[in-house]
Design an enzyme around this catalytic site. Structure first.
Site, PDB file in Angstrom:
ATOM      1  CE  LYS A   1      -1.739  -1.523   3.771  1.00  0.00           C
ATOM      2  NZ  LYS A   1      -2.506  -1.784   5.008  1.00  0.00           N
TER       3      LYS A   1
ATOM      4  CB  THR B   1      -5.662   8.036   8.374  1.00  0.00           C
ATOM      5  OG1 THR B   1      -4.744   8.398   9.430  1.00  0.00           O
ATOM      6  CG2 THR B   1      -5.687   9.157   7.342  1.00  0.00           C
TER       7      THR B   1
ATOM      8  N   GLY C   1      -7.559   3.270  11.428  1.00  0.00           N
ATOM      9  CA  GLY C   1      -8.227   2.044  10.996  1.00  0.00           C
ATOM     10  C   GLY C   1      -8.184   1.796   9.502  1.00  0.00           C
ATOM     11  CB  THR C   2      -6.445   3.480   6.673  1.00  0.00           C
ATOM     12  OG1 THR C   2      -6.844   4.777   7.109  1.00  0.00           O
ATOM     13  CG2 THR C   2      -6.515   3.426   5.165  1.00  0.00           C
ATOM     14  N   GLY C   3      -5.810   0.559   7.456  1.00  0.00           N
ATOM     15  CA  GLY C   3      -5.276  -0.751   7.091  1.00  0.00           C
ATOM     16  C   GLY C   3      -6.203  -1.890   7.465  1.00  0.00           C
ATOM     17  CB  CYS C   4      -8.217  -2.549  10.513  1.00  0.00           C
ATOM     18  SG  CYS C   4      -6.925  -2.414  11.765  1.00  0.00           S
TER      19      CYS C   4
END
Length: 515
Positions: free
Chosen positions: A181, A225, A227-230
């Site tokens: 990412k 932002t 929690g974006t990856g989760c």
């Protein structure tokens, strides 16, 4: 006519930590599964005392109880896909790997969570080697951000080439697909580190061991932002759970996260969360009024948003005469579009709604200045010429249609008539702006594409969808099928008129555009 029959489509399991602030971890995963209409189950690996400012405490769950939770779910409910998030330490990583192998789970998405958005460490040092040696060989997809990819690959990442090198190295550890990412490394149009975030792009790359797939989208400059990856890994898991291939699951997940960032929520005093419900309809209208509108006229909508005129803007081959004709005609259309939206303000009953409608009209005024008056001057079209433009037949049909609905109908009739313009342009702009095949360098239509693909215009489209859902809930009784069909027909007619607008651009280009 076929209106959507809603049902849960798959089962997704998340094995991750809990976020007491609700923005990341298990909480974000379950919200995301719900948004994708997938049944979500969960296994907790750790409890965190956490909010938007940071993590003030972590209480790990013992591996034997992690295993007990997982067996309870898998023996009864099962899972079509699984994701892992915060696994805390090596013993939990090994426990999860054992369960994945024992239950023969193949659609496994590994989000190698190491550090929270706030900077707090969420993974013990001994767990990194276990993730590399034990878990990644079982991963169907692994989703590291740039800092995580640096650790897993053992290299420094400062460029697109470094991202590709890292993806190859991580793939060699056993993961079938690697999604690196790029949110931590915003790039400009030349794929170099962006100097300004206002025009920066995010490039995510997917590697399957033989080729790279690129996903490009505008950088959303927001502090919210958390929690974006989760959320992204959960969305990919949901896609896999309903039978999508990896590319489609990743593409839909990135689009969902982009919308959730554009509509992020300013909760708390630090890094706020994404808006996980940005794409959901009103709870009382589950099934989605907007979805019903679009589903009703799917062939007409496809012709509108994928019209050759649009595709030629994307590859820069559209004849300039056709485009200048379109710009002049669109200027006339927007004058009437502003008039009908001014009527929307008149039809509202409270000050907030009146001001909201008025602000939309002002936005149309800014659009005409930016993309018609100023843009037209670059091609020798003066403001006086724009004003004197002869209205073409396709334009006349469309403008009179929306004005008729604005004057004769109620608030919902009016909004349904004008919605295809806003929602269609948002879809076209976003698709062209994020499509790697779209020409940027030397494309005279790139500015037009960016205007409608940018987060600001995407937010306008999201707001319109939310208002459509709200008004439909208030004004269309669930038993009134005739009213629903009539609104769908109105939306379909407006969509056809939008497609005709493109269709007639070439035909009318030599028909005395300017007065």
């Amino acid at each position: 006519m076929s209106l959507l029959n809603d049902k849960l489509l798959g089962r997704a399991l998340t094995i991750a930590g809990s976020d007491s602030g609700g923005g990341a971890g298990i909480q974000a995963d379950l919200k995301t599964f719900t948004a994708f209409k997938v049944y979500g189950t969960s296994v907790l690996t750790a409890l965190t005392a956490q909010n938007t400012l940071g993590v003030s405490g972590i209480h790990p769950i013992q591996p034997d109880f992690v295993e007990k939770q997982a067996r309870a779910v898998l023996d009864d409910i099962g899972a079509d896909a699984l994701k892992t998030g915060m696994l805390f330490d090596s013993s939990v990583v090994k426990c999860v790997a054992k369960l994945v192998s024992e239950y023969g789970l193949t659609k496994v998405v590994v989000d190698p969570v190491m550090v929270a958005t706030s900077g707090d460490r969420l993974l013990a040092e001994d767990a990194i080697e276990s993730i590399q040696s034990v878990l990644l060989p079982l991963a169907f997809v692994v989703t590291p951000n740039v800092p995580e990819a640096e650790i897993l690959a053992g290299i420094s990442i400062t460029s697109l080439e470094d991202m590709k090198t890292a993806a190859v190295k991580i793939h060699q550890l056993g993961a079938k697909h690697v999604l690196v990412k790029g949110g931590h490394l915003p790039l400009d149009g030349q794929y170099k580190t962006a100097q300004s975030l206002d025009s920066a792009m995010v490039l995510d790359l997917l590697y399957d061991g033989s080729s790279f797939e690129y996903f490009k989208h505008p950088f959303v400059n927001t502090k919210n932002t958390h929690g974006t990856g989760c959320t992204l890994s959960a969305a990919i898991t949901a896609g896999l759970a309903i039978g999508q291939d990896v590319k489609q699951a990743v593409q839909d997940a990135l689009r969902y996260v982009q919308g959730a960032l554009v509509c992020s929520i300013s909760v708390g005093k630090g890094h706020g969360p994404l808006n996980h419900v940005h794409a959901l309809p009103s709870p009382a209208k589950i099934g989605g009024f907007v979805h019903k509108l679009m589903n009703y006229c799917a062939p007409e909508w496809d012709l509108y948003v994928n019209h050759p005129f649009v595709q030629q803007m994307g590859d820069g081959t559209l004849p300039m005469d056709s485009f200048t004709h379109y710009i002049c005609q669109d200027y006339i259309f927007l004058l009437h579009y502003a008039r009908v939206n001014a009527l929307a303000a008149f039809k509202e009953n409270d000050m907030d709604s009146i001001m909201e409608a008025a602000e939309f009209v002002i936005g149309i005024g800014h659009e005409t200045k930016k993309l018609h008056i100023e843009y037209g001057e670059q091609y020798g079209i003066t403001r006086d010429q724009l004003i004197k433009t002869k209205e073409a037949s396709a334009n006349l049909a469309y403008t009179r249609y929306v004005l008729d609905k604005g004057t004769s109908g109620d608030r919902l009739d009016l909004l349904v008539a004008v919605a295809p313009c806003c929602l269609g342009y948002a879809e076209i702009g976003y698709r062209l702006m994020t499509d790697p095949k779209t020409k940027q360098e030397g494309n005279p239509y790139w500015k037009w594409i960016v205007n409608y693909g940018c987060p600001e215009f995407q937010k306008i489209a999201v707001d319109m969808k939310e208002k459509l859902e709200r008004l439909a809930y208030e004004m269309v009784p669930s038993h009134n099928t005739n009213r629903l069909i009539q609104l769908c027909e109105n939306y379909k007619q407006a969509t056809i008129l939008e497609a005709n607008f493109w269709e007639n651009a070439d035909a009318d280009a030599d028909d005395g555009v300017l007065g």
